[in-house]
Design a protein around this motif. Structure first.
Motif, PDB file in Angstrom:
ATOM      1  N   ASP A   9       0.879  -1.202  -0.127  1.00 16.76           N
ATOM      2  CA  ASP A   9      -0.061  -0.138  -0.023  1.00 16.76           C
ATOM      3  C   ASP A   9       0.889   1.231  -0.035  1.00 16.76           C
ATOM      4  O   ASP A   9       1.892   1.225   0.707  1.00 16.76           O
ATOM      5  CB  ASP A   9      -0.845  -0.033   1.391  1.00 16.76           C
ATOM      6  CG  ASP A   9      -1.928   1.158   1.206  1.00 16.76           C
ATOM      7  OD1 ASP A   9      -1.610   2.263   0.968  1.00 16.76           O
ATOM      8  OD2 ASP A   9      -3.242   0.582   1.582  1.00 16.76           O
ATOM      9  N   ASP A  47      -3.340  -3.204  -1.798  1.00 21.08           N
ATOM     10  CA  ASP A  47      -4.035  -1.912  -2.250  1.00 21.08           C
ATOM     11  C   ASP A  47      -4.047  -2.116  -3.908  1.00 21.08           C
ATOM     12  O   ASP A  47      -2.633  -2.349  -4.362  1.00 21.08           O
ATOM     13  CB  ASP A  47      -3.550  -0.802  -1.735  1.00 21.08           C
ATOM     14  CG  ASP A  47      -4.082   0.649  -2.064  1.00 21.08           C
ATOM     15  OD1 ASP A  47      -5.297   0.465  -2.724  1.00 21.08           O
ATOM     16  OD2 ASP A  47      -3.577   1.584  -1.986  1.00 21.08           O
ATOM     17  N   HIS A  48      -4.779  -1.484  -4.449  1.00 21.09           N
ATOM     18  CA  HIS A  48      -4.674  -1.655  -6.106  1.00 21.09           C
ATOM     19  C   HIS A  48      -3.854  -0.518  -6.547  1.00 21.09           C
ATOM     20  O   HIS A  48      -3.061  -0.741  -7.299  1.00 21.09           O
ATOM     21  CB  HIS A  48      -6.415  -1.439  -6.732  1.00 21.09           C
ATOM     22  CG  HIS A  48      -6.239  -1.471  -8.181  1.00 21.09           C
ATOM     23  ND1 HIS A  48      -6.056  -0.549  -8.997  1.00 21.09           N
ATOM     24  CD2 HIS A  48      -6.368  -2.588  -8.854  1.00 21.09           C
ATOM     25  CE1 HIS A  48      -5.991  -0.907 -10.165  1.00 21.09           C
ATOM     26  NE2 HIS A  48      -6.265  -1.993 -10.364  1.00 21.09           N
ATOM     27  N   SER A  82      -8.631  -2.023  -1.196  1.00 17.90           N
ATOM     28  CA  SER A  82      -8.400  -0.821  -2.080  1.00 17.90           C
ATOM     29  C   SER A  82      -9.829   0.179  -2.171  1.00 17.90           C
ATOM     30  O   SER A  82     -10.786  -0.571  -2.164  1.00 17.90           O
ATOM     31  CB  SER A  82      -8.292  -1.551  -3.467  1.00 17.90           C
ATOM     32  OG  SER A  82      -8.086  -0.045  -4.703  1.00 17.90           O
TER      33      SER A  82
END
Length: 114
Positions: A9, A47-48, A82
């Motif tokens: 992230d 996280d995207h 995300s």
């Protein structure tokens, strides 16, 4: 041996301060996966969007390739946290298809900006 938790992230950390190895970019995430390839990862948090043009997809692709080759990385649970619902759904779908245990975690208080 202590639990291995990896967080990929660009901004967030664990609100409860739990010990984790943190990658802020996809390249750092790949390096952590490579460093722990022969060890069980208890939790992998993804996280995207990782800032700028960077996303977590290179990490997802390594996980997919490992599963396709019959050597999936041993991970207890992958949590996709995300704020990008479309990206999160795509990650979950890809990793579910590979046999990983995945959950979507929008709105969890476990990760936050600190």
């Amino acid at each position: 041996m202590r639990r291995l938790v990896i967080l990929v992230d660009d901004l967030r950390s664990f609100a409860d301060g739990r010990p984790a190895e943190v990658a802020r970019t996809s390249a750092e995430g790949l390096a952590l996966l490579a460093a722990h390839r022969d060890r069980r990862i208890d939790e992998l948090w993804l996280d995207h969007d990782l800032g700028g043009e960077d996303t977590v997809w290179p990490v997802v692709e390594v996980l997919e390739r490992a599963a396709f080759e019959g050597r999936p990385i041993e991970i207890g649970l992958i949590t996709v946290h995300s704020a990008n619902p479309v990206g999160a759904a795509r990650i979950r779908q890809a990793l579910d298809r590979c046999g990983y245990r995945v959950r979507a975690a929008t709105g969890l208080r476990e990760v936050g900006l600190w």
